[in-house]
Scaffold this active site. Structure first.
Site, PDB file in Angstrom:
ATOM      1  N   SER A   1      -0.238  -0.790  -1.734  1.00 41.88           N
ATOM      2  CA  SER A   1      -1.806  -0.713  -1.407  1.00 41.88           C
ATOM      3  C   SER A   1      -2.532  -1.537  -2.451  1.00 41.88           C
ATOM      4  O   SER A   1      -1.855  -2.078  -3.380  1.00 41.88           O
ATOM      5  CB  SER A   1      -2.175   0.832  -1.531  1.00 41.88           C
ATOM      6  OG  SER A   1      -3.318   1.004  -1.189  1.00 41.88           O
ATOM      7  N   LYS A   2      -3.599  -1.790  -2.005  1.00 41.04           N
ATOM      8  CA  LYS A   2      -4.641  -2.580  -3.089  1.00 41.04           C
ATOM      9  C   LYS A   2      -6.031  -2.336  -2.684  1.00 41.04           C
ATOM     10  O   LYS A   2      -6.436  -2.023  -1.586  1.00 41.04           O
ATOM     11  CB  LYS A   2      -4.289  -3.972  -3.185  1.00 41.04           C
ATOM     12  CG  LYS A   2      -4.827  -4.766  -4.162  1.00 41.04           C
ATOM     13  CD  LYS A   2      -3.757  -4.276  -5.314  1.00 41.04           C
ATOM     14  CE  LYS A   2      -4.433  -5.167  -6.795  1.00 41.04           C
ATOM     15  NZ  LYS A   2      -3.048  -5.078  -7.794  1.00 41.04           N
ATOM     16  N   GLY A   3      -6.862  -2.128  -3.838  1.00 45.10           N
ATOM     17  CA  GLY A   3      -8.302  -2.184  -3.343  1.00 45.10           C
ATOM     18  C   GLY A   3      -9.289  -2.996  -4.044  1.00 45.10           C
ATOM     19  O   GLY A   3      -8.691  -3.771  -4.977  1.00 45.10           O
TER      20      GLY A   3
END
Ligand code: NAD
Length: 478
Positions: free
Chosen positions: A108-110
């Site tokens: 995931s990444k934000g």
């Protein structure tokens, strides 16, 4: 064909191209390749925060690339350049990175589109808490679903705000602290997390330099001692990597590239002094004892032994790859080499230690922090004194034997002091990180050397990682 005529792919396209190059060498069941490659979902949020008497709207993203394991994991980046394509590319890299180093997470990444330097601490806290609220209410921050960490523009402070925000929203969740990693020690963090990614870069290089055959591929010999290093980005990752390589391995940092230009000194730069200069003055400009170049990126083209891009993606691209002279590049940043530049460098014989491995130290120690939070106890707390007591027994017995038999051995105080000490959390974290980096390197190396169709470490890393993701899908019957 003139490479410079080729169009530069976007970051996500670059990751996909590299992925495709690897899967072409694999025998995956039909459909599985596509399932692994695509990004499962990207949530975009626009939220308002009242600052300086008016409403400001911010745009943020949280991308989930693969949920073959949960929670999914990946940092949150604060930068004005953040956009969906970038966040998705970074999320995909997280999937492969976690698989490669056997951290039991999906990817995931934000990102939040913001220049954090434009806001004071109180404003940043308001913005971060609001972003965290938006993500947490959709389980995009959650100890068992989605666990962020620091990335560019964020650090311990932001992680502490996020953890506190989640705890406020989930007052009865006993595992609330495990909702994010990279927290300060006093807020449930782990010793050694801040330095972890830079430390991992050092361990990766040490492992590379243990093998003469691997060094030979880059035309290098000897050890890290005296090797000339150029680093781009003296932030969390770049600073720690450079500092450890100089202080502990004898490397010489001859070039440092920052936002406002580059410093160059063939005799070596004082990393600590440059870091203090940047912290105090916001950039490298004016630093004494070094030549300053306003167009910093050209310093990446200087002669050196090891080039460490530790800032942004896409900095080595079709426009400069041909001129990069370093025989060894270690990708401390995510995606610093575009797919087109990768082709050029491979043809030149440059060895690239790929991002998904090189900067995996951060997620590895994040994994330890998450486990610590879920077990609610600091590593080493139960064993440390017991370990010391057992070592004391051995020392006492050796000294007794020496006296009884009249041999007259005396153990050096230095040995006794080192041997007697039980491992504390920091030592355990470093040991776990070192072990992880060595094992992951060997898994890539084996493919690199033993598969005739693989001529670079990046493809090898993808093959290992995709293989692991594929087997977890197969185990689920998909
Ligand atoms: P950071 O914000 O602490 O540091 C980034 C540094 O790069 C800063 O010093 C900044 O001034 C400099 N920089 C920015 N733009 C630049 C430019 N155009 N030219 C030269 N320097 C520039 O960020 P970080 O956490 O050290 O992350 C750096 C890279 O490492 C990113 O690609 C990130 O995704 C990757 N990474 C970080 C971690 C982590 O644990 N922090 C883990 C894995 C990967």
């Amino acid at each position: 064909m003139n490479m410079s005529m080729k169009a530069e792919p976007s970051f996500r396209e670059s990751v996909d191209l590299m992925f495709n190059r690897a899967v072409a060498l694999m025998d995956l069941p039909p459909g599985l390749e596509e399932k692994i490659r695509v990004c499962n979902s990207t949530y975009t949020v626009r939220f308002g925060v009242r600052l300086r008497g008016q409403m400001h709207t911010f745009t943020g993203y949280r991308s989930v690339h693969s949920e073959h394991m949960e929670p999914v994991k990946g940092g949150i980046r604060f930068a004005s350049s953040v956009h969906q394509d970038e966040v998705e590319a970074l999320a995909a890299l997280m999937t492969y990175k976690c698989a490669l180093v056997e951290a039991p997470f999906g990817g995931s990444k934000g990102g939040l589109r913001i220049d954090p330097r434009q806001y004071d601490e109180h404003e940043l806290e308001q913005i971060t808490r609001r972003f965290a609220y938006e993500l947490a209410k959709r389980d995009l921050i959650h100890p068992s679903q989605n666990v962020p960490a620091p990335d560019m523009g964020t650090g311990e402070r932001e992680m502490a705000w996020i953890a506190d925000q989640y705890a406020r929203m989930n007052t009865t969740d006993i595992n609330a602290r495990a909702c994010v990693t990279g927290k300060p020690l006093n807020a449930g963090g782990i010793a050694g997390r801040v330095e972890a990614t830079g430390r991992g870069v050092q361990y990766a290089l040490r492992e590379f330099f243990r093998d003469p055959q691997d060094m030979a591929k880059a035309g290098l010999t000897g050890s890290l001692d005296g090797k000339r290093v150029i680093v781009q980005g003296l932030g969390n990752v770049g600073y720690h990597a450079a500092k450890f390589l100089v202080e502990e391995d004898g490397a010489v940092v001859i070039g440092i590239i920052e936002r406002d230009g580059a410093l160059f000194n063939p005799q070596g730069l004082d990393v600590e002094a440059v870091r203090n200069w940047i912290v105090g003055r916001g950039g490298v400009t004016g630093f004494p004892d070094a030549a300053h170049t306003a167009e910093g990126s050209v310093v990446m083209e200087e002669e050196c032994d090891i080039l460490i891009p530790a800032a942004l993606e896409g900095v080595i691209n079709l426009s400069n790859a041909e001129r990069i002279k370093a025989p060894l590049i270690i990708e401390a940043a995510n995606g610093p080499v575009t797919a087109g530049a990768d082709d050029i460098l491979r043809q030149k014989g440059t060895v690239i230690i790929p991002d998904m491995y090189a900067n995996a130290g951060g997620v590895t120690v994040s994994y330890f922090e998450w486990v610590k939070n879920l077990s609610h106890i600091r590593f080493g707390r139960m064993q440390r004194r017991q370990e010391e007591a057992r070592h004391q027994l051995v020392i006492d017995e050796l000294e007794r034997l020496s006296a009884d038999t009249g041999i007259g051995w005396t153990l050096s105080p230095n040995f006794k002091q080192k041997y007697l000490r039980g491992a504390d959390e920091l030592e355990l974290v470093r040991s776990g990180l070192d072990d992880t980096m060595r094992i992951a390197y060997q898994s890539m190396r084996e493919v690199w050397h033993e598969n005739d169709r693989v001529d670079d470490l990046r493809t090898a890393a993808y093959l290992v990682a995709i293989g692991k993701v594929a087997s977890s899908y197969r185990a689920k019957g998909l």
